[in-house]
Design an enzyme around this catalytic site. Sequence first.
Site, PDB file in Angstrom:
ATOM      1  N   CYS A   8    -160.690  -9.517  19.111  1.00 12.96           N
ATOM      2  CA  CYS A   8    -159.968 -10.011  20.287  1.00 12.96           C
ATOM      3  C   CYS A   8    -159.991 -11.541  20.293  1.00 12.96           C
ATOM      4  CB  CYS A   8    -160.628  -9.509  21.557  1.00 12.96           C
ATOM      5  SG  CYS A   8    -160.821  -7.726  21.571  1.00 12.96           S
ATOM      6  N   ARG A  68    -155.575 -12.444  16.112  1.00 11.14           N
ATOM      7  CA  ARG A  68    -156.886 -11.795  16.177  1.00 11.14           C
ATOM      8  C   ARG A  68    -156.810 -10.393  16.764  1.00 11.14           C
ATOM      9  NH1 ARG A  68    -161.229 -15.433  15.743  1.00 11.14           N
ATOM     10  NH2 ARG A  68    -162.565 -13.871  16.690  1.00 11.14           N
ATOM     11  N   TRP A 101    -157.793  -6.356  20.745  1.00 17.20           N
ATOM     12  CA  TRP A 101    -157.771  -5.396  19.647  1.00 17.20           C
ATOM     13  C   TRP A 101    -158.684  -4.260  20.107  1.00 17.20           C
ATOM     14  CZ3 TRP A 101    -161.300  -3.139  16.272  1.00 17.20           C
ATOM     15  CH2 TRP A 101    -160.752  -2.528  15.126  1.00 17.20           C
ATOM     16  N   ASN A 147    -165.061 -10.169  23.758  1.00 15.80           N
ATOM     17  CA  ASN A 147    -164.764  -9.798  22.376  1.00 15.80           C
ATOM     18  C   ASN A 147    -166.062  -9.256  21.792  1.00 15.80           C
ATOM     19  OD1 ASN A 147    -163.998  -9.705  19.669  1.00 15.80           O
ATOM     20  ND2 ASN A 147    -164.256 -11.920  19.372  1.00 15.80           N
ATOM     21  N   GLY A 148    -166.005  -8.080  21.165  1.00 17.48           N
ATOM     22  CA  GLY A 148    -167.217  -7.502  20.594  1.00 17.48           C
ATOM     23  C   GLY A 148    -167.380  -6.070  21.053  1.00 17.48           C
ATOM     24  N   GLU A 198    -155.732  -5.785  -5.002  1.00 14.62           N
ATOM     25  CA  GLU A 198    -155.220  -6.672  -3.953  1.00 14.62           C
ATOM     26  C   GLU A 198    -153.740  -6.400  -3.690  1.00 14.62           C
ATOM     27  OE1 GLU A 198    -156.410  -8.341  -1.741  1.00 14.62           O
ATOM     28  OE2 GLU A 198    -154.920  -9.815  -1.147  1.00 14.62           O
ATOM     29  N   LYS A 205    -152.207  -5.269  -0.103  1.00 16.63           N
ATOM     30  CA  LYS A 205    -151.126  -6.010   0.574  1.00 16.63           C
ATOM     31  C   LYS A 205    -150.023  -5.049   0.994  1.00 16.63           C
ATOM     32  CE  LYS A 205    -152.685  -8.820   1.472  1.00 16.63           C
ATOM     33  NZ  LYS A 205    -153.992  -9.224   1.175  1.00 16.63           N
ATOM     34  N   GLU A 260    -151.196  -2.512   3.883  1.00 19.91           N
ATOM     35  CA  GLU A 260    -151.531  -3.015   5.220  1.00 19.91           C
ATOM     36  C   GLU A 260    -150.318  -3.534   5.988  1.00 19.91           C
ATOM     37  OE1 GLU A 260    -154.348  -6.234   5.497  1.00 19.91           O
ATOM     38  OE2 GLU A 260    -153.545  -7.223   3.732  1.00 19.91           O
ATOM     39  N   HIS A 263    -157.492   9.606 -15.943  1.00 19.38           N
ATOM     40  CA  HIS A 263    -158.601  10.403 -15.407  1.00 19.38           C
ATOM     41  C   HIS A 263    -158.276  10.990 -14.033  1.00 19.38           C
ATOM     42  CE1 HIS A 263    -161.150   9.238 -18.722  1.00 19.38           C
ATOM     43  NE2 HIS A 263    -160.762   7.985 -18.537  1.00 19.38           N
ATOM     44  N   LYS A 268    -157.106  -9.997  12.425  1.00 21.74           N
ATOM     45  CA  LYS A 268    -157.397 -10.969  11.380  1.00 21.74           C
ATOM     46  C   LYS A 268    -158.889 -11.107  11.121  1.00 21.74           C
ATOM     47  CE  LYS A 268    -156.235 -14.227   8.531  1.00 21.74           C
ATOM     48  NZ  LYS A 268    -155.646 -13.740   7.273  1.00 21.74           N
TER      49      LYS A 268
HETATM   50  O1  M6R Z   1    -162.272 -13.090   7.035  1.00 22.63           O
HETATM   51  P1  M6R Z   1    -162.688 -12.254   5.873  1.00 22.63           P
HETATM   52  O2  M6R Z   1    -162.223 -12.788   4.589  1.00 22.63           O
HETATM   53  O3  M6R Z   1    -164.156 -11.965   5.857  1.00 22.63           O
HETATM   54  O4  M6R Z   1    -161.938 -10.875   6.103  1.00 22.63           O
HETATM   55  C1  M6R Z   1    -162.155  -9.790   5.264  1.00 22.63           C
HETATM   56  C2  M6R Z   1    -161.113  -8.733   5.476  1.00 22.63           C
HETATM   57  O5  M6R Z   1    -161.129  -8.266   6.787  1.00 22.63           O
HETATM   58  C3  M6R Z   1    -159.694  -9.243   5.154  1.00 22.63           C
HETATM   59  O6  M6R Z   1    -159.611  -9.751   3.861  1.00 22.63           O
HETATM   60  C4  M6R Z   1    -158.664  -8.110   5.312  1.00 22.63           C
HETATM   61  O7  M6R Z   1    -158.864  -7.137   4.341  1.00 22.63           O
HETATM   62  C5  M6R Z   1    -157.250  -8.650   5.260  1.00 22.63           C
HETATM   63  N1  M6R Z   1    -156.432  -7.991   6.225  1.00 22.63           N
HETATM   64  C6  M6R Z   1    -156.611  -8.467   3.937  1.00 22.63           C
HETATM   65  O8  M6R Z   1    -155.304  -8.921   3.887  1.00 22.63           O
END
Ligand code: M6R
Length: 611
Positions: free
Chosen positions: A2, A27, A73, A99-100, A484, A488, A491, A507, A606
């Site tokens: 949040c 966030r 969030w 937040n938390g 990666e 991408k 998500e 496999h 984020k």
């Molecule tokens: O802020 P951080 O790099 O620690 O975040 C880690 C992950 O939450 C972050 O990389 C997440 O997987 C992203 N949405 C990837 O695009």
Amino acid sequence: MCGIVGYIGNRTAYPILVKGLQRLEYRGYDSAGIALLDDEIRVYKCKGKVRDLEQLTKGNNISGNIGIGHTRWATHGLPNDINAHPHKSMNGKFVVVHNGIIENYTHLKNTLKKRGYKFVSETDTEVLANLIESIYLENKLSAENAVRLALTKVIGAYGLVVLCVDEPDKIIGSRKGSPLVVGVGNGEYYLASDATPIVEYTDRMIYLNDEELVVLSAQGLRVTTLDDVQKNPTITHVDINIDNIDKGDFEHFMLKEIYEQPTSIYDTFRGRVDLNTHQINLGGINEVMPRLAKAKRIIIVACGTSYHAGLVGEYLFEEYARMSVEVEYASEFRYRNPIIEPDDVIIAISQSGETADTLAAIRMAKEKGALILGICNVAGSSIPRETHAGIYTHAGPEIGVASTKAFTAQVMALTMMAFVMARKRNKISAEKFEQMVGDLVKIPDAITEMLKEEKNIKKIAEEYKNATNAIYLGRGYLYPVALEGALKLKEISYIHAEGYPAAEMKHGPIALIDNNMPVFVLATKDKYYEKVVNNIQEVKARQGKVIAIVSKGDETIRKMADHVIEVPNVDESLMPLVAVVPLQIISYHIAVMRGCNVDQPRNLAKSVTVE
Ligand code: M6R
């Protein structure tokens, strides 16, 4: 997760709060709300984005020089109007944004219910508001002391900001596990989850520590511990370019951030690599270098994209510095009771520097005596403050939830570190070192060249925008890039995608391949090239659609693949920095074509400050 923002001063709080929430929307963005305080507290909140909140407040009283805001969030309860923050206490004395996660909220809620408290939402935050109020009313304490006492009864993580109707001249804030920053202006103060929403008003920030409480009023600012011990907070001057937190001419932050990569990775090595002598000086880790060079083992802990960067780091450190490396998901590592020796070195990688699992992992390793290093982007965030030493990536604020420029900056930081360690440990010659550094500084140009392929990549995206699944294959340095690429795509476009080491395909995953399956193959000319060409043949034999990322001028794969995307020729250990770019671009365009909210994908946030 949040986002929190607060203001107290001579100006009208409303526009500052709304703009701040827009900046913090990355966030969390399932609901938003504000509370404004003058002779009463007015709360406006709703499900949806900050723009929905603006609609809601139209025509309503938005006066007041004190206010707090929140973008959510969801953790406890659906995203809806009622669960949106701020939350009022039952008798209307307090209003709270949080937040938390309050882990013992069920116990606290039941206790409060027995005392006659009624709840309207499903949130743990309303429990917090009522807990503070019950302590305030029963013990006849000041608002500040009621917050202080309430927080001693809470188990969990919080960044919270509180207004009290009986003390309408102050804002109270506190943190544990979730970040909270105070912006110090001229006779005015700001509070926020991070510096981005307030940096246009002041560059003077106080990063609160866990279990500290701040009271902001016209009389000034007071920081204390929860036991009411006075603290002398350090004011940090932050240097954030406002242009970096605006979209500029780009349609989305993600695209802007993809395009920023030549600059952002240049910023990662700028001032560290001497462009004439090709020497590297990593000032942030110089002091710990002797211990680092002697380390028996490096353990990299991270989550998500940062974990993938860590995997590239593993290949780099092993190949060049000949150091043994393990890469761990921070969430697994922290609970596994791992064996950590005092001569181990932990490297935490995190864009935000606030990821709860990564933070917990380093705290645990620190207790066991290991040297803890950080590779982080956000200056002043929790992880850099809790590590012994580290490297800031200097990629600039990353607003799009899907990480792009943070990844390449992290890989650049790891590359520099691996080269420095290799030299320090005498594993590569001075000539080889200089040659590699010379190659490294050319990477921004290679990415610029790569970005020119966007049109071609967009056409390929058009063909696969309706896919339901996708496979990504790569080997060696390009295996983490396959992971990666898949992350991408899934998500931001919600297409199910999996990354595999190319040789693993036979496999199991090969069973998935039919004429509907797009298979992205990272097949540049490295030591695995022939083997990956065989993998492409295997995919084609099963009528899969191959989108191959190939070295410039590769005619062999062009004849077999359905599509090729050429990447500039760079050394294979530097290829992740370039080869990831077309995968970022294709995910972006597929998501846009599917009508997805690229910068704020569903269910994500984020900065993952809860475990
Ligand atoms: O802020 P951080 O790099 O620690 O975040 C880690 C992950 O939450 C972050 O990389 C997440 O997987 C992203 N949405 C990837 O695009």
